[in-house]
Enzyme design. Structure first.
Site, PDB file in Angstrom:
ATOM      1  CB  CYS A  84     -14.862  -2.221 -13.904  1.00 53.29           C
ATOM      2  SG  CYS A  84     -14.038  -3.780 -14.224  1.00 53.29           S
ATOM      3  CE  LYS A  93     -17.162   3.032 -26.603  1.00 60.62           C
ATOM      4  NZ  LYS A  93     -17.277   2.671 -28.027  1.00 60.62           N
ATOM      5  CD  GLU A 130     -14.349  -0.198 -37.683  1.00 57.71           C
ATOM      6  OE1 GLU A 130     -13.354  -0.835 -37.291  1.00 57.71           O
ATOM      7  OE2 GLU A 130     -15.219   0.232 -36.915  1.00 57.71           O
ATOM      8  NE  ARG A 180     -15.840   2.793 -17.535  1.00 56.85           N
ATOM      9  CZ  ARG A 180     -14.917   3.520 -18.122  1.00 56.85           C
ATOM     10  NH1 ARG A 180     -15.262   4.476 -18.935  1.00 56.85           N
ATOM     11  NH2 ARG A 180     -13.645   3.311 -17.890  1.00 56.85           N
ATOM     12  CD  GLU A 206     -16.410  -4.525 -32.061  1.00 51.73           C
ATOM     13  OE1 GLU A 206     -16.808  -3.690 -32.892  1.00 51.73           O
ATOM     14  OE2 GLU A 206     -15.830  -4.212 -31.014  1.00 51.73           O
ATOM     15  CE  LYS A 217     -17.661  -1.559 -35.002  1.00 49.00           C
ATOM     16  NZ  LYS A 217     -16.483  -0.788 -34.895  1.00 49.00           N
ATOM     17  CD1 TRP A 234     -16.189  -6.943 -20.174  1.00 49.89           C
ATOM     18  CD2 TRP A 234     -13.995  -7.095 -19.782  1.00 49.89           C
ATOM     19  NE1 TRP A 234     -15.598  -7.549 -21.256  1.00 49.89           N
ATOM     20  CE2 TRP A 234     -14.259  -7.663 -21.043  1.00 49.89           C
ATOM     21  CE3 TRP A 234     -12.683  -7.094 -19.332  1.00 49.89           C
ATOM     22  CZ2 TRP A 234     -13.271  -8.196 -21.857  1.00 49.89           C
ATOM     23  CZ3 TRP A 234     -11.684  -7.631 -20.135  1.00 49.89           C
ATOM     24  CH2 TRP A 234     -11.997  -8.170 -21.394  1.00 49.89           C
ATOM     25  CG  ASN A 287     -12.867   0.853 -12.678  1.00 49.17           C
ATOM     26  OD1 ASN A 287     -13.522  -0.076 -12.222  1.00 49.17           O
ATOM     27  ND2 ASN A 287     -13.410   1.863 -13.341  1.00 49.17           N
ATOM     28  N   GLY A 288      -8.907  -1.175 -12.896  1.00 46.26           N
ATOM     29  CA  GLY A 288      -7.478  -1.236 -13.213  1.00 46.26           C
ATOM     30  C   GLY A 288      -6.939  -2.622 -12.918  1.00 46.26           C
ATOM     31  CG  HIS A 300      -2.481 -13.787 -53.974  1.00 53.45           C
ATOM     32  ND1 HIS A 300      -1.672 -14.238 -54.982  1.00 53.45           N
ATOM     33  CD2 HIS A 300      -2.730 -12.477 -54.248  1.00 53.45           C
ATOM     34  CE1 HIS A 300      -1.422 -13.245 -55.829  1.00 53.45           C
ATOM     35  NE2 HIS A 300      -2.062 -12.161 -55.406  1.00 53.45           N
TER      36      HIS A 300
HETATM   37  O1  M6R Z   1     -10.732   3.459 -26.940  1.00 53.62           O
HETATM   38  P1  M6R Z   1      -9.852   2.926 -28.051  1.00 53.62           P
HETATM   39  O2  M6R Z   1     -10.126   3.560 -29.348  1.00 53.62           O
HETATM   40  O3  M6R Z   1      -8.397   2.956 -27.688  1.00 53.62           O
HETATM   41  O4  M6R Z   1     -10.263   1.401 -28.155  1.00 53.62           O
HETATM   42  C1  M6R Z   1      -9.598   0.527 -29.021  1.00 53.62           C
HETATM   43  C2  M6R Z   1     -10.376  -0.741 -29.199  1.00 53.62           C
HETATM   44  O5  M6R Z   1     -10.499  -1.432 -28.001  1.00 53.62           O
HETATM   45  C3  M6R Z   1     -11.777  -0.466 -29.761  1.00 53.62           C
HETATM   46  O6  M6R Z   1     -11.711   0.233 -30.960  1.00 53.62           O
HETATM   47  C4  M6R Z   1     -12.536  -1.782 -29.990  1.00 53.62           C
HETATM   48  O7  M6R Z   1     -11.944  -2.490 -31.038  1.00 53.62           O
HETATM   49  C5  M6R Z   1     -14.013  -1.482 -30.252  1.00 53.62           C
HETATM   50  N1  M6R Z   1     -14.809  -2.461 -29.603  1.00 53.62           N
HETATM   51  C6  M6R Z   1     -14.354  -1.436 -31.689  1.00 53.62           C
HETATM   52  O8  M6R Z   1     -15.705  -1.358 -31.958  1.00 53.62           O
END
Ligand code: M6R
Length: 609
Positions: free
Chosen positions: A2, A604, A482, A27, A489, A486, A74, A100-101, A505
């Site tokens: 957040c 984020k 990766e 965030r 997401e 992407k 969030w 936050n937390g 397989h």
């Molecule tokens: O800040 P971090 O690299 O520790 O974050 C890890 C994951 O949460 C982050 O990479 C997440 O998978 C992203 N949304 C990827 O695009």
């Protein structure tokens, strides 16, 4: 996950709070709110959805105010709803807090407060904080009530509080969640992320764990939880305004993709030692004797950082010949792992805040490992916890989907692997060969980004499908993971990444004329084998979208679409190969009308487990 912003000053308080919190919206963005302090006490505004324009009552309250606190959320505990949005107020509307937390003992505290007659509005763990403060207030000393409440909390927090009885002051505290304060002419600001501070000042003070601050327009005081005064350390905030604005780009993600020629260069800057065919990675704090002693390496991370770690494993095992294991941080943390003596643990994290990675790191330390952090955010929790490591230097990454931080992670891992390799027997000639290839990467990235029509077309093609597969071998296997992440997401298309050889397989059963298969075939070492995999997919009617190296023109007759990247050494293929995959996902998401920078359900920094 957040965002917190607070302001004390005279310039249009309402607008300042809304602008500040909008900067932090990346965030978390399912609800937001503002509490304003003025002559008539505290006024609260909370809304579900994105930060929007404010209405008349809000403007009136803001006009007579001395400052306030704001939050963008969030959801973790409690659905996105006005009652669960921050700020939270006590029943008498004397205190307002943003948090936050995670408060781990919130259920116990809630029961206790309820028994005392407290009425809760929502379900968040954060709401207990404000009721706790109110229950401890003696009518004279709001700071004492604040500190008293903090002492009873278990978990992680960055909290900002205003009190109707303390006009002109924001009380702030931190334990494990970042918070930074700053002062400028006629105002003071606090935020969970420096990007909301830099429009006011470049001089910031990060609170340390266990510190409490009273921030006023004309100054601040900091104490530890034993109530002893603490000297705040002023640091230059390494953010410039340009890096936290979108400029002419339609989305932050696109801007960040296009920044990569520079960020790749920055990740290497001053770290290449050409004459001796090695790299300078002094930040790791490891002597040559230490490096020779390492028996195994464990890399920990989540999401994209975990994918970078997988590439890191290939790099370290090829260049330095050290057995390396890559683990999801959360699995490592709770799996009763055994670490052999002389294990080096590398924590990978863009934000440096990810709760799973931070927890895993603490577990690794408990097990006696030497730990180093590769983080992007300077001064972040993971960077501090490790005390040594290398920064990624990619600048603020605002788009929720990680792009430039990923390629910087790969560069930094390559620097580490190369240095370890040279210490452990790699020849000078090989060292120089790797350095030459590394140095060429920024220009090669520029070249890829200079001509993106075919990539955009590939993205639009994928946008019309419900599923996609990504396949690659060796260094391109983590890249396949990766690329798929992407796409998932930001476009919400279901995608899976696989080692190309695994297709036969089982997963090949999914392949038909409606299945686009992104085949990654830019390594020389794996090229012939990838051609065989492409034939297998073609034989089942799959649509081949290939990423290969310039010169592999024979693939054109086998694939429906081909994107060529400049030739590099196989270990660095993921660095260049990431760019077309990021762009492809971007164009697919745009084509489907998705909110690229704020994909649904994501945030984020994931500061909860
Ligand atoms: O800040 P971090 O690299 O520790 O974050 C890890 C994951 O949460 C982050 O990479 C997440 O998978 C992203 N949304 C990827 O695009």
């Amino acid at each position: 996950m957040c965002g917190i912003f607070g302001y004390v000053g005279k310039v249009d308080v309402g607008q300042t709070l809304v602008t500040g919190i909008r900067r932090l919206e990346y965030r978390g963005y399912d609800s937001w709110g503002v509490a304003i302090g003025g002559d008539d006490g505290l006024t609260l505004f909370r809304r579900v959805g994105r930060v929007s324009q404010v209405d008349e009552p809000f403007k009136l309250a803001a006009a007579k105010s001395w400052g306030g606190i704001a939050h963008t959320r969030w959801a973790t505990h409690g659905e996105p709803a006005e009652r669960n949005a921050h700020p939270h107020m006590d029943g008498a509307a004397r205190f307002a807090i943003v948090h936050n937390g995670i408060i781990e003992n919130h259920a116990v505290l809630r029961d206790r407060l309820r028994a005392q007659g407290c009425v809760f509005q929502g379900e968040t763990d954060s709401e207990v904080i404000v009721h706790l403060i109110a229950s401890l207030y003696d009518g004279r000393d709001p700071r004492a009530a604040f500190v008293g409440a903090l002492r009873l909390l278990r978990g992680a927090y960055a909290v900002a509080m205003i009190c109707a009885d303390a006009p002109g002051t924001i009380f702030i505290a931190r334990d494990s969640s970042p918070i930074v304060i700053g002062r400028a002419d006629g105002c003071a600001v606090v935020a969970s992320d420096p990007c909301a501070i830099v429009p006011f000042t470049r001089d910031g003070i990060y609170l340390a764990d266990g510190e409490v601050c009273a921030l006023r327009e004309d100054g601040y005081r900091i104490w530890n939880l034993k109530d002893e005064p603490v000297e705040g350390v002023v640091q230059k905030l390494a953010y410039d305004l340009e890096s936290v604005e979108r400029g002419t780009f339609k989305h932050f993600m696109l801007k960040e993709i296009y920044e990569q020629p520079r960020t790749i260069r920055d990740a290497m800057r001053g770290r290449l030692a050409r004459g001796s065919g090695t790299t300078r990675v002094d930040g790791l704090g490891l002597t040559e004797a230490d490096i020779r002693r390492i028996r195994s390496i464990r890399i920990l991370g989540c999401g994209t950082s975990w994918h970078a770690g997988l590439v890191g494993r290939y790099l370290i095992e090829e260049m330095a010949r050290i057995p390396t294991v890559v683990e999801y941080a959360a699995e490592f943390r709770y799996a009763a792992r055994v670490l052999e003596p002389d294990t080096l643990v590398i924590a990978l994290s863009q934000s440096g805040e990810t709760a799973d990675t931070l927890g895993a790191l603490r577990e690794a330390k408990r097990l006696g490992a030497t730990v180093v952090g590769l983080c992007n955010v300077v001064g972040s929790g993971i960077a501090r916890e490790c005390g040594r490591g290398l920064y990624l230097r990619s600048g603020p990454e605002i788009g929720v989907a990680s792009t430039k931080a990923f390629t910087s992670q790969l560069v930094v891992l390559a620097l580490l692997a190369l240095h370890f390799g040279r210490v452990r027997g790699m020849s000078l000639a090989d060292g120089v060969r790797f350095l030459d290839a590394l140095e060429a990467l920024p220009d090669q990235a520029e070249q890829i980004l200079g001509n993106t029509d075919a990539i955009a077309e590939m993205g639009r093609l994928v946008a019309g499908h419900r599923n996609a597969l990504y396949v690659g071998r060796l260094y391109e296997y983590p890249l396949a993971l990766e690329g798929a992440l992407k796409l998932k997401e930001i476009s919400y298309i279901h995608a899976e990444g696989l080692p190309a050889a695994e297709l036969k397989h089982g997963p090949i059963a999914l392949v038909d004329k409606d299945m686009p298969v992104v085949t990654l075939a830019a390594q020389t070492g794996a090229f012939e084998k990838m051609k065989s995999n492409i034939e297998e997919i073609r034989a089942r009617g799959g649509r081949i979208l290939a990423v290969c190296r310039e010169g592999s023109e024979d693939l054109r007759s086998m694939a429906e679409r081909v994107i060529c990247i400049p030739p590099t050494l196989d270990p660095f293929v993921p660095i260049l190969g990431a760019l077309p995959l990021q762009l492809m996902a971007y164009y697919a998401a745009v084509e489907r009308g998705c909110d690229v920078d704020r994909p649904r359900n994501l945030a984020k920094s994931v500061t909860v487990e």
